[in-house]
Design a protein around this motif. Structure first.
Motif, PDB file in Angstrom:
ATOM      1  N   UNK A  48       0.827  -1.211   0.000  1.00  0.00           N
ATOM      2  CA  UNK A  48       0.000   0.000   0.000  1.00  0.00           C
ATOM      3  C   UNK A  48       0.864   1.266   0.000  1.00  0.00           C
ATOM      4  N   UNK A  49       2.033   1.209   0.622  1.00  0.00           N
ATOM      5  CA  UNK A  49       2.913   2.384   0.600  1.00  0.00           C
ATOM      6  C   UNK A  49       3.408   2.658  -0.823  1.00  0.00           C
ATOM      7  N   UNK A  50       3.606   1.598  -1.604  1.00  0.00           N
ATOM      8  CA  UNK A  50       3.987   1.781  -3.006  1.00  0.00           C
ATOM      9  C   UNK A  50       2.827   2.353  -3.822  1.00  0.00           C
TER      10      UNK A  50
ATOM     11  N   UNK B  81       7.094  -5.904  -5.979  1.00  0.00           N
ATOM     12  CA  UNK B  81       5.915  -6.661  -5.531  1.00  0.00           C
ATOM     13  C   UNK B  81       6.250  -8.142  -5.392  1.00  0.00           C
ATOM     14  N   UNK B  82       7.094  -8.670  -6.282  1.00  0.00           N
ATOM     15  CA  UNK B  82       7.509 -10.074  -6.206  1.00  0.00           C
ATOM     16  C   UNK B  82       8.244 -10.381  -4.904  1.00  0.00           C
ATOM     17  N   UNK B  83       8.815  -9.347  -4.271  1.00  0.00           N
ATOM     18  CA  UNK B  83       9.607  -9.541  -3.060  1.00  0.00           C
ATOM     19  C   UNK B  83       8.821  -9.240  -1.790  1.00  0.00           C
ATOM     20  N   UNK B  84       7.591  -8.792  -1.963  1.00  0.00           N
ATOM     21  CA  UNK B  84       6.774  -8.424  -0.808  1.00  0.00           C
ATOM     22  C   UNK B  84       5.679  -9.431  -0.496  1.00  0.00           C
TER      23      UNK B  84
ATOM     24  N   UNK C 136      -2.463  -9.652  -7.361  1.00  0.00           N
ATOM     25  CA  UNK C 136      -3.254  -8.771  -6.503  1.00  0.00           C
ATOM     26  C   UNK C 136      -2.419  -7.597  -6.011  1.00  0.00           C
ATOM     27  N   UNK C 137      -1.169  -7.870  -5.639  1.00  0.00           N
ATOM     28  CA  UNK C 137      -0.305  -6.793  -5.149  1.00  0.00           C
ATOM     29  C   UNK C 137      -0.055  -5.752  -6.235  1.00  0.00           C
ATOM     30  N   UNK C 138       0.225  -6.214  -7.462  1.00  0.00           N
ATOM     31  CA  UNK C 138       0.480  -5.267  -8.554  1.00  0.00           C
ATOM     32  C   UNK C 138      -0.775  -4.464  -8.877  1.00  0.00           C
TER      33      UNK C 138
END
Length: 417
Positions: free
Chosen positions: A36-38, A146-149, A157-159
């Motif tokens: 979310x910070x990104x 995102x791959x590292x989080x 979903x993250x992206x």
């Protein structure tokens, strides 16, 4: 806050897919606060990029320049973003990714602060170049980070969450900038953007984990990535989709005014609805990508093509036209998310370099789409733009179905054959 989980990994040989050992392992747990910070960072960067669009008149008057010249504040930002997207992975290959991302946020803050204090055109342009460096670099790294989080299954979903910042900025930046500009002046608007950047920096300081650099990206790595099996044809498909969209989007106002016959108030409402649909489409794409990457890559340009041809050729009536605009917004919401996911799945061991190539492709398509749309508009008006662009979008969907490779999952070194 967890520490990083992997050191640098070896490159694949030019023209070859990476072997399993070169792909880094996925994290054991999710860092959703960092995700979310990104998203907030993307929102701040895109908002700052769009602000001059709504503030051209007062900026030009205050600096004693023409509005056309002031408008180049947007152009130089886009050019700087292209260059930054290409070079970030190479120039920062030995630096903790957390530090790099925080550095881009600091650049955004400095840019907005000094734009607010700019006394001449040269200073304005220099500070907008700083913003472009931050924008292109941040965007090129977003999918790789995102791959590292989050675990591999949750990367789509993250992206989608990260790139929802683009959709939100598209909705609020221009009207909010115009409102604040009228309320307290254009300089205060950029100061407000700097404050948003400071809040983003604090958020990221507390949430982003340490991420030691992976791979050994160099300028030659970009060429190696393009030579990977299936990557270049995918980039062609991505370019066609974005060119088709931006040819349309550049002329959305005359199309709505002349074809849909909306008045000024209805136009503002419809553009807002388009933006909201775009935001919803971004989130829906995150879910759809977990089902099928190929379906998402194909469906988005196909739906945009149908919407464009419907707006140009069908006697749909005002309600029908508005439904087509909503369909267009929903479909385009998934485009950036889908292609960023595609790049990480195709080149998981060099995701940052792949992300840089995606940024360059998108920025080039914005310029190319606007230019092509201008030619078509001069020949036959908005109907011609929407007809030809609609055909191009459908053709790009066909190309994706027939020729673009779409890996089913994001590979990790934990997978076995």
């Amino acid at each position: 806050m967890s520490s990083d989980i992997c050191d640098a990994v070896p490159d694949a040989k030019p023209g070859e897919a990476p072997d399993r050992e070169s792909i880094p392992p996925e994290p054991a747990s999710s860092s959703w606060a960092a995700v979310f910070s990104l998203a907030v960072g993307v929102f701040g960067l895109l908002t700052a990029e769009y602000l001059p669009t709504s503030l051209l008149t007062p900026m030009a008057a205050d600096l004693g320049i023409s509005e056309a010249l002031a408008g180049q504040a947007v152009t130089v930002t886009a050019v700087a973003a292209m260059i930054s997207g290409l070079l970030t992975a190479t120039l920062t290959r030995r630096i903790d990714r957390r530090v790099v991302l925080l550095g881009f946020t600091v650049l955004m803050i400095v840019s907005n602060l000094l734009v607010a204090m700019a006394s001449n055109m040269a200073m304005l342009m220099l500070m907008r170049i700083l913003l472009g460096i931050a924008l292109g670099g941040f965007w090129s790294m977003a999918a790789a980070v995102a791959m590292r989080l989050v675990p591999a299954a949750l990367v789509p979903r993250a992206i989608s969450i990260i790139f929802s910042g683009i959709a939100v900025a598209t909705i609020v930046a221009v009207p909010l900038g115009s409102y604040l500009g009228e309320l307290s002046g254009w300089r205060s608007t950029f100061l407000a953007a700097a404050v948003l950047g400071m809040l983003t920096l604090v958020f990221q300081l507390f949430t982003l984990p340490r991420m030691t650099p992976r791979g050994a990206a160099r300028l030659g790595t970009l060429w190696e990535v393009l030579r990977r099996p299936g990557f270049a044809v995918g980039i062609v498909g991505m370019l066609l989709v974005h060119i088709g969209h931006y040819a349309l989007f550049t002329y959305i106002r005359p199309a709505l005014e002349n074809v849909v016959k909306v008045d000024v108030d209805e136009l503002a409402l419809l553009l807002f609805v388009f933006g909201v649909a775009n935001f919803v489409g971004t989130l829906v794409a995150g879910w759809l990508l977990q089902i099928s990457l190929r379906l998402t890559l194909t469906l988005t340009p196909a739906l945009m093509g149908v919407a464009a041809l419907g707006l140009a050729l069908l006697p749909a009536g005002k309600v029908g036209y508005m439904a087509l605009v909503v369909l267009w917004g929903l479909a385009f919401g998934g485009v950036s998310v889908a292609w960023s996911n595609w790049a990480t799945r195709m080149v998981p061991d060099q995701a940052e370099s792949a992300g840089g190539l995606v940024v360059v492709g998108v920025q080039s398509a914005i310029a190319g789409g606007a230019a092509a749309g201008g030619v078509m508009f001069g020949i036959g008006g908005a109907v011609t733009v929407f007809t030809i662009s609609g055909v191009l979008l459908l053709a790009s969907a066909l190309l994706i179905v027939l020729r673009v490779e779409a890996p089913r999952h994001l590979a990790t070194s934990q997978e076995t054959d």
